[in-house]
Design a protein around this motif. Structure first.
Motif, short mmCIF file in Angstrom:
data_model
loop_
_atom_site.label_atom_id
_atom_site.label_comp_id
_atom_site.label_asym_id
_atom_site.label_seq_id
_atom_site.Cartn_x
_atom_site.Cartn_y
_atom_site.Cartn_z
N ARG A 8 0.59 -1.84 8.93
CA ARG A 8 1.41 -2.20 7.79
C ARG A 8 2.08 -0.96 7.22
NH1 ARG A 8 0.41 -6.42 9.64
NH2 ARG A 8 -0.23 -8.37 8.61
N PRO A 9 3.27 -1.12 6.63
CA PRO A 9 3.94 0.04 6.03
C PRO A 9 3.25 0.50 4.76
CG PRO A 9 5.12 -1.99 5.50
CD PRO A 9 4.03 -2.37 6.48
N THR A 10 3.45 1.76 4.42
CA THR A 10 2.87 2.33 3.20
C THR A 10 3.97 3.04 2.43
OG1 THR A 10 2.21 4.32 4.42
CG2 THR A 10 0.56 2.57 4.19
N MET A 11 4.98 2.29 2.06
CA MET A 11 6.18 2.87 1.47
C MET A 11 6.19 2.80 -0.06
SD MET A 11 7.83 3.86 4.13
CE MET A 11 9.48 4.16 3.49
N ILE A 12 5.39 1.94 -0.64
CA ILE A 12 5.48 1.70 -2.08
C ILE A 12 4.37 2.45 -2.81
CG2 ILE A 12 5.49 -0.05 -3.89
CD1 ILE A 12 6.45 -2.06 -1.82
N PRO A 13 4.71 3.51 -3.53
CA PRO A 13 3.67 4.28 -4.23
C PRO A 13 3.29 3.60 -5.55
CG PRO A 13 5.80 5.26 -4.64
CD PRO A 13 6.03 4.11 -3.68
N MET A 14 2.11 3.97 -6.07
CA MET A 14 1.70 3.53 -7.40
C MET A 14 1.69 4.76 -8.31
SD MET A 14 -1.83 1.73 -8.79
CE MET A 14 -1.55 0.17 -7.96
N PRO A 15 2.65 4.86 -9.23
CA PRO A 15 2.68 6.02 -10.13
C PRO A 15 1.41 6.10 -10.97
CG PRO A 15 4.75 4.79 -10.22
CD PRO A 15 3.77 3.95 -9.44
N SER A 16 1.09 7.29 -11.42
CA SER A 16 -0.13 7.50 -12.19
C SER A 16 -0.18 6.63 -13.43
CB SER A 16 -0.26 8.97 -12.57
OG SER A 16 -0.39 9.79 -11.44
N GLY A 70 0.82 -1.20 0.00
CA GLY A 70 0.00 0.00 0.00
C GLY A 70 0.86 1.25 0.00
N GLY A 71 0.36 2.27 -0.58
CA GLY A 71 1.07 3.54 -0.62
C GLY A 71 0.24 4.56 -1.36
N ARG A 72 0.80 5.75 -1.50
CA ARG A 72 0.05 6.78 -2.21
C ARG A 72 -0.14 6.38 -3.66
NH1 ARG A 72 3.50 9.54 -5.50
NH2 ARG A 72 5.69 9.63 -4.91
N MET A 73 -1.20 6.93 -4.26
CA MET A 73 -1.52 6.66 -5.65
C MET A 73 -1.36 7.96 -6.42
SD MET A 73 -5.01 4.94 -7.16
CE MET A 73 -4.73 3.46 -6.19
N GLY A 74 -0.54 7.92 -7.44
CA GLY A 74 -0.25 9.14 -8.18
C GLY A 74 0.50 10.12 -7.29
N SER A 75 0.13 11.39 -7.35
CA SER A 75 0.79 12.39 -6.51
C SER A 75 0.43 12.24 -5.04
CB SER A 75 0.41 13.80 -6.98
OG SER A 75 -0.96 14.07 -6.68
N GLY A 76 -0.73 11.64 -4.77
CA GLY A 76 -1.22 11.54 -3.40
C GLY A 76 -1.85 12.82 -2.89
N VAL A 111 -9.84 13.94 3.03
CA VAL A 111 -8.39 13.84 3.22
C VAL A 111 -7.71 13.65 1.87
CG1 VAL A 111 -8.63 12.86 5.53
CG2 VAL A 111 -8.43 11.34 3.56
N THR A 112 -6.42 13.94 1.81
CA THR A 112 -5.68 13.62 0.60
C THR A 112 -5.50 12.11 0.49
OG1 THR A 112 -3.51 13.75 1.67
CG2 THR A 112 -4.41 15.80 0.75
N GLN A 113 -5.26 11.65 -0.72
CA GLN A 113 -5.09 10.22 -0.91
C GLN A 113 -3.86 9.70 -0.17
OE1 GLN A 113 -2.90 7.97 -2.70
NE2 GLN A 113 -4.30 6.32 -2.09
N GLN A 114 -2.82 10.51 -0.09
CA GLN A 114 -1.64 10.09 0.66
C GLN A 114 -1.96 9.93 2.15
OE1 GLN A 114 1.79 12.59 0.08
NE2 GLN A 114 3.17 11.15 1.09
N TYR A 115 -2.74 10.83 2.69
CA TYR A 115 -3.16 10.73 4.09
C TYR A 115 -4.04 9.50 4.29
CZ TYR A 115 -4.84 12.26 8.69
OH TYR A 115 -5.14 12.32 10.02
N PHE A 116 -4.92 9.26 3.31
CA PHE A 116 -5.77 8.07 3.38
C PHE A 116 -4.92 6.81 3.44
CE2 PHE A 116 -8.33 4.60 1.93
CZ PHE A 116 -9.63 4.87 2.32
N ALA A 117 -3.93 6.73 2.56
CA ALA A 117 -3.08 5.54 2.50
C ALA A 117 -2.32 5.33 3.79
CB ALA A 117 -2.12 5.65 1.32
N SER A 118 -1.75 6.39 4.35
CA SER A 118 -0.97 6.25 5.58
C SER A 118 -1.87 5.89 6.76
CB SER A 118 -0.20 7.54 5.88
OG SER A 118 -1.08 8.62 6.11
N THR A 119 -3.08 6.43 6.79
CA THR A 119 -4.02 6.13 7.88
C THR A 119 -4.51 4.68 7.79
OG1 THR A 119 -4.73 8.44 7.88
CG2 THR A 119 -6.12 6.89 9.06
N LEU A 120 -4.77 4.22 6.58
CA LEU A 120 -5.16 2.82 6.40
C LEU A 120 -4.01 1.89 6.80
CD1 LEU A 120 -7.08 0.62 5.48
CD2 LEU A 120 -6.38 1.05 3.12
#
Length: 312
Positions: free
Chosen positions: A247-255, A189-195, A232-241
């Motif tokens: 679980r860590p949220t280190m791996i982003p998904m580029p756009s 899990g991680g941010r999606m796009g810019s987050g 919330v921003t998507q990055q905040y959503f990912a880190s909160t989830l």
């Protein structure tokens, strides 16, 4: 308004199933209009009444309210031209059928809550949006706009029409969250796009309680945002989830990866977003049990602790 008898469409879906249970637990009589009556009767609650033809509802049977949630899920595969047409037709045709049925009734329901989505507003970045906001054009807006226009046709029939523009509905047994759990548990899990894009969300329990609230408050009509008060921003959503699942949220998904894997659904829904606020509901006195994302995800993934919190 005090209501007792409710007709629903979309009663077998992620939101509809839970809404049926809620209504039954509050001693309401529920009719579910479905194309698959026989299968539905086997899978769903036997206390509901299932019809595949609205004419099967007796002319003298009182129906106080209609909740229209029918429509092909937007997360049904890559968006082809044909699938996008199915999104539109599945919503428009059912809503039109409901309005035509209402017109034929001698005793008409007092209120119609008809589903829509915050996609009506289009892509507006971080702009704060309430029910008075204007829209930006795009497929999501066009889809929601034609859907809402069909529902508004019930207004001249003396029916109060509420257009419920829902955001991302959260619960672990369905909706977007169900598909997110496994990747996050695997540490992917991680941010999606810019987050930086805003996700406007709501716990399914709060959405159902909001529908109940809207049925009872006669002063509310027109668009109502079915979202929690703190987008919330998507990055905040990912880190909160990630924190909720430990679980860590280190791996982003580029756009470009999201677009490649998911297609237009990613670019239209996941990589864009709206910063939406439920002004009408909150100003009318609706209280959210899950106002913050932290509280929402804690309640979903740690229900025993959430129950103790609620009881206190």
């Amino acid at each position: 308004m005090q209501y007792k008898d409710v007709l629903m469409t979309g009663g077998t879906g992620f939101i509809g199933r839970a809404l049926c249970e809620y209504m039954l637990s509050h001693n309401k009589n529920v009719w579910v209009y479905t194309r698959h009556k026989n299968n539905t009767e086997r899978l769903m609650h036997d206390r509901c009444h299932y019809v595949d033809n609205l004419d099967d509802i007796a002319a003298d049977q009182n129906i106080d309210a209609v909740i229209n949630l029918a429509g092909q899920s937007l997360n049904s595969g890559r968006w082809t031209t044909q699938l996008k047409q199915t999104f539109i037709q599945s919503r428009v045709s059912t809503t039109r059928t409901i309005v035509e049925w209402i017109e034929q009734r001698q005793q008409r329901p007092a209120v119609l809550i008809s589903g829509s989505a915050i996609g009506w507003y289009g892509h507006q970045g971080s702009r704060e949006l309430d029910e008075d906001a204007s829209a930006e054009k795009g497929f999501s807006h066009s889809l929601c706009n034609v859907w809402e226009k069909e529902a508004i046709n019930a207004e001249p029939l003396g029916v109060r029409v509420v257009l419920l523009r829902t955001g991302i509905v959260l619960e672990k047994d369905g909706g977007p969250l169900k598909n997110m759990i496994l990747p996050f548990k695997l540490g992917l899990g991680g941010r999606m796009g810019s987050g930086k894009q805003y996700w406007s969300w709501i716990h399914r329990k709060d959405l159902i309680r909001m529908m109940d609230f809207l049925l009872q408050v006669d002063e509310i009509d027109g668009p109502v945002n079915g979202t929690a008060p703190y987008p919330v921003t998507q990055q905040y959503f990912a880190s909160t989830l990630g924190m909720a699942l430990i679980r860590p949220t280190m791996i982003p998904m580029p756009s470009f990866v999201a677009n490649l894997i998911i297609g237009e659904f990613a670019s239209e829904v996941l990589l864009q977003g709206q910063r939406v606020f439920p002004s009408k509901a909150t100003h009318a006195g609706f209280h959210f049990q899950y106002a913050t994302l932290e509280r929402c995800l804690h309640g979903i993934f740690h229900p025993a602790a959430d129950l103790r919190y609620t009881q206190e």
